[in-house]
Design a protein around this motif. Sequence first.
Motif, short mmCIF file in Angstrom:
data_model
loop_
_atom_site.label_atom_id
_atom_site.label_comp_id
_atom_site.label_asym_id
_atom_site.label_seq_id
_atom_site.Cartn_x
_atom_site.Cartn_y
_atom_site.Cartn_z
N CYS A 28 -18.86 35.53 -7.38
CA CYS A 28 -17.86 35.55 -6.31
C CYS A 28 -17.53 34.12 -5.97
O CYS A 28 -18.08 33.19 -6.56
N SER A 29 -16.63 33.93 -5.00
CA SER A 29 -16.15 32.58 -4.71
C SER A 29 -17.16 31.73 -3.95
O SER A 29 -16.96 30.54 -3.77
N ALA A 30 -18.24 32.37 -3.46
CA ALA A 30 -19.22 31.61 -2.68
C ALA A 30 -20.57 31.62 -3.38
O ALA A 30 -20.78 32.34 -4.37
N GLY B 146 -21.57 38.35 -3.90
CA GLY B 146 -20.46 38.75 -3.01
C GLY B 146 -20.87 39.81 -2.01
O GLY B 146 -20.16 40.07 -1.04
N TYR C 49 -25.20 37.61 4.78
CA TYR C 49 -25.63 36.39 5.45
C TYR C 49 -26.47 36.69 6.69
O TYR C 49 -26.26 36.14 7.77
N LEU D 162 -29.89 29.66 2.55
CA LEU D 162 -28.73 30.55 2.74
C LEU D 162 -27.62 29.71 3.32
O LEU D 162 -27.84 28.98 4.29
N GLN D 163 -26.43 29.77 2.77
CA GLN D 163 -25.33 28.99 3.36
C GLN D 163 -24.04 29.79 3.40
O GLN D 163 -23.68 30.46 2.45
N HIS D 164 -23.37 29.71 4.55
CA HIS D 164 -22.06 30.36 4.68
C HIS D 164 -21.09 29.76 3.68
O HIS D 164 -21.19 28.57 3.33
N PRO D 165 -20.10 30.54 3.26
CA PRO D 165 -19.04 29.96 2.42
C PRO D 165 -18.43 28.76 3.15
O PRO D 165 -18.34 28.76 4.38
N MET E 45 -15.54 27.77 3.81
CA MET E 45 -14.45 28.05 4.77
C MET E 45 -15.00 28.54 6.11
O MET E 45 -14.29 28.52 7.10
N ASN E 46 -16.22 29.01 6.12
CA ASN E 46 -16.79 29.57 7.35
C ASN E 46 -17.71 28.60 8.07
O ASN E 46 -18.39 28.98 9.01
N GLN E 47 -17.78 27.38 7.60
CA GLN E 47 -18.64 26.42 8.28
C GLN E 47 -17.87 25.79 9.43
O GLN E 47 -17.00 24.93 9.23
N ALA E 48 -18.17 26.26 10.63
CA ALA E 48 -17.39 25.86 11.80
C ALA E 48 -17.56 24.37 12.09
O ALA E 48 -18.59 23.78 11.79
N LYS E 49 -16.53 23.81 12.69
CA LYS E 49 -16.49 22.37 12.95
C LYS E 49 -17.13 22.05 14.29
O LYS E 49 -16.96 22.80 15.25
N PHE E 50 -17.86 20.95 14.35
CA PHE E 50 -18.32 20.47 15.65
C PHE E 50 -18.07 18.97 15.73
O PHE E 50 -18.01 18.29 14.69
N ASP F 82 -14.02 40.12 -3.01
CA ASP F 82 -14.73 38.90 -3.38
C ASP F 82 -15.97 38.72 -2.49
O ASP F 82 -17.10 38.73 -2.98
N PHE G 62 -14.41 33.88 11.67
CA PHE G 62 -15.63 33.16 11.32
C PHE G 62 -16.82 34.08 11.55
O PHE G 62 -16.71 35.10 12.23
N ASN H 101 -29.09 26.34 10.12
CA ASN H 101 -28.19 25.56 9.26
C ASN H 101 -27.35 24.55 10.04
O ASN H 101 -27.15 23.43 9.58
N ARG I 164 -27.24 20.57 9.71
CA ARG I 164 -25.98 19.82 9.52
C ARG I 164 -25.81 18.74 10.58
O ARG I 164 -24.83 18.00 10.55
N MET J 175 -19.96 19.38 20.60
CA MET J 175 -19.33 20.61 21.05
C MET J 175 -18.81 21.35 19.82
O MET J 175 -18.37 20.75 18.84
N TYR K 292 -11.79 28.91 17.42
CA TYR K 292 -10.62 29.07 16.56
C TYR K 292 -9.75 30.16 17.15
O TYR K 292 -10.25 31.06 17.82
#
Lengths: 107, 651
Positions: free
Chosen positions: A12-14, A55, A59, A75-78, A80-85, B230, B275, B392, B396, B404, B408
């Motif tokens: 799968c893609s992840a 696939g 998670y 274990l790591q999220h795809p 695209m799903n790693q939210a920004k901080f 997928d 998400f 995780n 990171r 913060m 989304y």
Amino acid sequence: MKKEMYAFVVPCSARPLVFDESRCVGCNRCAEVCQVDILIPNPEKGRPPVVLYPGECYYCGSCVMACRQEGAIRLQHPLMNQAKFVPVRHAADAGEEKPLPAEKRRG
Amino acid sequence: MNLYKWPYKNEFGEEEIVQSDVLVLGGGLAGCYAAIAAARRGKSVVLVEKGATERSGSAGSGFDHWESACTNPCSQVTAQEIAEAYVNEQDGYSNGIGHYIECQEGYDRLLDMESFGGKIRDTEGEFKGAEFRDDETGLMFAYDYKNRFTLRVWGSTFKPALYRELKRLKVRIYDRTEATALMTETVNGRKRGTGATGMNVRTGKFLIFQAKETVLAMSRPARVWLFNPDLTGLCEFRPMQSIGSGHAMGYRSGVAFTMMEKSVKAEFSSAGRSFPPYGTGNNHNTWYAATMVDARGVEIPYVNRDGEELKTVSERYYPAPGQKFFLKGGVIDEPKYEYRGPETLPFDELMRRGYQLPFYADLSRMPEMERKVIWGVMVGEEGKTKIPILKNYTERGFDPQKHMLQSYGNGWQSASFLPQERQLFGAPGGILTDWDLRTNLEGVYAAGDQLYAADCCGFACATGYYAGRKAAQASEHAAFGEIDRAFCEREKQRLYAPVQREDGMSWKELNMAIAKAMQNYCGGVKCEDLLKEGLDLLLHYQNDAVPQLCAANPHELMRTHEVLDILTVSIMILQACLMRKSSSAPLCFERSDYPQMDPPENDHFITISLDDAGNVVRGDVPMGFFGDLKTEYERHNQDYINGEPDRVDRG
């Protein structure tokens, strides 16, 4: 019905699970606890299980919680799903006016 | 090397007959508690679980808060108050029976959990002195700190603890075994359950579970509208394998369901639109009541139900002046004024006032205890957060005192879905029962997410235990039914057909087609012709696509069986939608041909079931059929109130 059965790795893609071969002892605790049964024991004893159906991973992290070898499985999220901080930011730092008579607080 | 020999035994065609007084289908919280209740009464109990009971079910990897524990020593509310509030909040389309059981017995189940080794209180004093902690008992509360009926718990410890207790009680656990069909017999014109069939999902062995009483404790349906070939495991909120097989097998056997016309615009599908739950900045549920800021770092105000701005963090956890209590959590989305708790200003108002996207959750501005309990206990103990989020993100570099976390979209789902992308969420439809949690079939009970309008882990545990004890009691006067060989042979054929084909269609192709059909024909706005076209298409899939399905091994076969169940459930949903000839706000049900909202003649439960000839049968059940909750509960449970005299095992 007694024909030989096979399984393919269905990519799968992840890449939900990554094993560290130097730490994994191939005990298959993760394969035993995986709810979606995406892992099979490695045909070579002592090596990490094979992720047959990446696939289907949802998670949950049960495999990592069950692992007795710290760091053997990740274990790591795809991506695209790693939210920004970002570092905390205060209105005054940016020199912005507040739109509301909200109280001003720091720290 | 990408091709592997199947590592497990090939047991296709082999058969095992297993007998028990009480059979429990589904090893999540509800199923585990059902099994424990029956085993405590000295009954022989079999538990069937498709995954591994140690971590299976919606709360397998954890959960963070236990709602409606109204009988805990710190509670300022009664079971009656909260159960009735839930019913009122959903305009009567609620499971009054289940909610009352949850409110009245939930805390007993928590104490059970503690005795099994689960952590339900702050035993180490980590949060000593915190506003949400009762320093005498160590219990910790969420949401309404005045009324103290929702507990923060260490849910990641729960399933392993239950698993140990099941083994101690000598419950026979059949892990990696899917339940596939209910067995029934008709004696003197009355249909009753006699057990179930199943298949080992690693070996293909066929199992016949013969039982005096059966408890359905499986999941609610999923992957009906949402499918992603997928990242299949991410396309729904609940676990990948929890797709409503209990609903499907119940429906095929004549069990009556209600509210199956209800679906909501999707809230979670992290295969694309959203998400992972709880993994973004937000201020709901697990993250309540996080401090939210806009792009410039300007704090977003919380207001009470009267629109009055709250000045302190602490005020976010208290009812408004003149309000007895407020509701938050699971099914509570936009509650009525009566039950509405503190909330950030609505998104539109924030835009009007010039707040700038993106928003963030900024825990650094919260008092230390509130920050530590959100990031560390709530995020950590809630399912699917301990490893992929807490661990995780920390690795990171995320530090809740320094960073913060971004939100989304514009809501707490951190997602934006289309109206036709739907889910069975927010107290969806399910099985209708009487006060014994017995279905319309004698010998068949339901608990947890299989009940209509179910919600929350406390609900699952409490109704599970309750169904288990009622089933155990009934088993004393029941005998084993005959095994219907012809039925078992037909079931075996149905199950094995895809693995006997050399070539054909994969389960993913059919699941994708069903999801697309449901989006096209059963989307946000429905009407008679559209629903009928959808039904026609799904029946075509059943007749023409199902016979092409192909699976290479037991794992693929299990997935194929899941999609057959998804197809059954989808058909049931379309049929239920056709039955309600009006629109309904509480059921999130909009029909263009019957736009009138909740007309009095339709303001009641509609039930759906199949008769023995396979005809769809409609039933009409009045709102409030469960009667006065406290009175009826006490009428049916004098034994429990008097200390469970029939318990043999007292731990």
